[in-house]
Design a protein around this motif. Sequence first.
Motif, PDB file in Angstrom:
ATOM      1  N   ASP A   1      -5.404  -1.541  -5.217  1.00  0.00           N
ATOM      2  CA  ASP A   1      -4.864  -2.091  -3.970  1.00  0.00           C
ATOM      3  C   ASP A   1      -5.818  -3.164  -3.455  1.00  0.00           C
ATOM      4  O   ASP A   1      -6.907  -2.845  -2.983  1.00  0.00           O
TER       5      ASP A   1
ATOM      6  N   GLN B   1      -7.472   0.718  -1.102  1.00  0.00           N
ATOM      7  CA  GLN B   1      -7.589  -0.519  -0.341  1.00  0.00           C
ATOM      8  C   GLN B   1      -8.945  -0.636   0.354  1.00  0.00           C
ATOM      9  O   GLN B   1      -9.545  -1.688   0.336  1.00  0.00           O
TER      10      GLN B   1
ATOM     11  N   THR C   1       0.831  -1.207   0.000  1.00  0.00           N
ATOM     12  CA  THR C   1       0.000   0.000   0.000  1.00  0.00           C
ATOM     13  C   THR C   1       0.865   1.257   0.000  1.00  0.00           C
ATOM     14  O   THR C   1       0.579   2.227  -0.702  1.00  0.00           O
TER      15      THR C   1
HETATM   16 MG    MG Z   1      -2.103  -2.908   1.974  1.00  0.00          MG
END
Ligand code: MG
Lengths: 264, 317
Positions: free
Chosen positions: A183, A107, A63
Amino acid sequence: MGFPRLLTADKSPVMDARPAEIVKFDNVGLRYGTDPEVLSDVSFTLFPGSFYFLTGASGAGKTSLLKLLYLAQRPSRGSIRMFGKDVITSPRSSLPDFRRRLGVVFQNFRLVQHLSAFDNVALPLRLAGTDETKVQRSVTDMMEWVGLSHRMQALPQTMSGGEQQRVAIARAVIARPQVLIADEPTGNVDPEMALKLLRLFEALNNRVGTTVIVATHDVHLLKKVPESLIMRLNKGRLSDPTGALRYPPAPKPKPKTQKAGASK
Amino acid sequence: MSTHPLLEEEGAGTPAAGSEPTRSAEANLSPPTKLSGPIPWVIAILIALVVIAAAGGLSLRNLAENARADLADAVTVQIIEADPNERDIQAEAASSALSAHPLVTSVRQVPQDELEELLKPWLGEGAASDNVPIPALIDVELSRRASAEELAALQSVLDGALEPLGGGARVDAQSQWLRPVYDALSALQYLALALIILVSMATAAAVWLASRSAFANHRETVEIIHLLGGTDAQVTRVFERPVIREAAFGAFIGLVIGLAAVWLLGRQFASLDSGMVGGGGLDLSDWLIIAAIPVAGVLLAVITGRITIGHALKSML
Ligand SMILES: [Mg+2]
Ligand SMILES: Nc1ncnc2c1ncn2[C@@H]1O[C@H](COP(=O)(O)OP(=O)(O)O)[C@@H](O)[C@H]1O
């Protein structure tokens, strides 16, 4: 089920005038505050029209690396070039133009809570000043394709995780970005939907020429895209199992045949 | 196969650099305005207090100014003499002696019936009769406010004129006995000013907090729009909207409440209809000042909002 019309057109002429590299990281390091570095000596090049997976255990720094890529984070050291320009030294006012060429699936989706699913997907187009009739057509089309025609006016908090994820992905691809950054995009959907979304990324990659980079800790996913190149993060350091990064592949590898050459 | 509309134009997928959406498209992005929250009402109450304090302060200022003008240059001379004829002779002598004085601009002997009218509330109809002796009153206007020495000089002029007639007179400087009232007015004025400053500061703080909390609630959205390629100007416009709406709503309600209170108070004072309270009315420039209060409140909200959003954006890459 077919792909949305968005993806069934020829590549736009813009993509033919492609630079030799679309993203170049050079000795990039990142630390949060005074913590030890979470990314160290990260150097790699992304080529236009390629499909990359970024893998690594949870906490490896995937990330963090993507945040550098979608310009949410400034590196502590090293240099980052995108679209042929040095991002670090570019004036702040020029960064929105960089960002508008990127599509991001965050994410945790990061949908705007007070906007409907439709308005979330329309957001990149509206920020870019796209004509409203075009916005209506493109978004309706895209919502249909991700199977959310019946949920267009729903607010994010009333949607399931999988539905929200599809909204996030639709928003990331709606403006036909030059680079798609995702992500863990298949984390919240069933395997069938995961595959379908992966096919969407592939189609965007194949037919529009979008460079795709997908972070995932799910190794099974890697096999689903045969022409993909793999970057692996281990405790903040990048390794290159396919050799793809050291030996740049042809600008647009065609499935199967070029994969062998790329991973020599 | 039909092409997607976005592909009909060259480079449609890469939005033109620096292009901006229409305002209505941006309006679609703005967070909803929460008029039901406490913030607009806090602003409303504070704006109402500022309006009331300002109206009170301005009114006091006008009152004090009028009083000062009235008091500045007038004295009253009283001649107490039971015999009406004697009284008239003495008043004549006093008037002519006073007229000769350089400080005096005009002398007017208050007519008997006017005096009776003035005294009626206190003395009843009996005032008209000769049973109750009424002093003669002479209104004397001076060219400027008299000092204590000058008043003493006037008194000796009077004494010089009336002693041969066996009478006497007293100089009443209204400014002397009204001075405490005037001082109280000044004190009240400063009090109102202090009140206005304090309440204005509280209002500024409330607007500041409102703007910040509105922003804090929407920080995630700010970040998303920023990361999706929104320019600082776009993000600012999107988030200014609810702040302006909340502040404007609060300021408008506050103005209405404040004006209603001022109007009610004004009516109460008007019905007193006394010379003391008269002259406290508000003129056009005063009303303009009062009307500027809610506008200033909204401006403050906008400026605060911009500073807050500006800071937050600068902290983002
Ligand atoms: Mg991550
Ligand atoms: N905002 C942050 N502040 C401090 N540390 C962070 C922050 N974000 C991530 N980290 C740390 O950086 C490391 C890498 O995290 P991350 O990039 O999220 O890894 P991954 O996505 O591979 O799971 C972790 O140790 C994490 O705790």
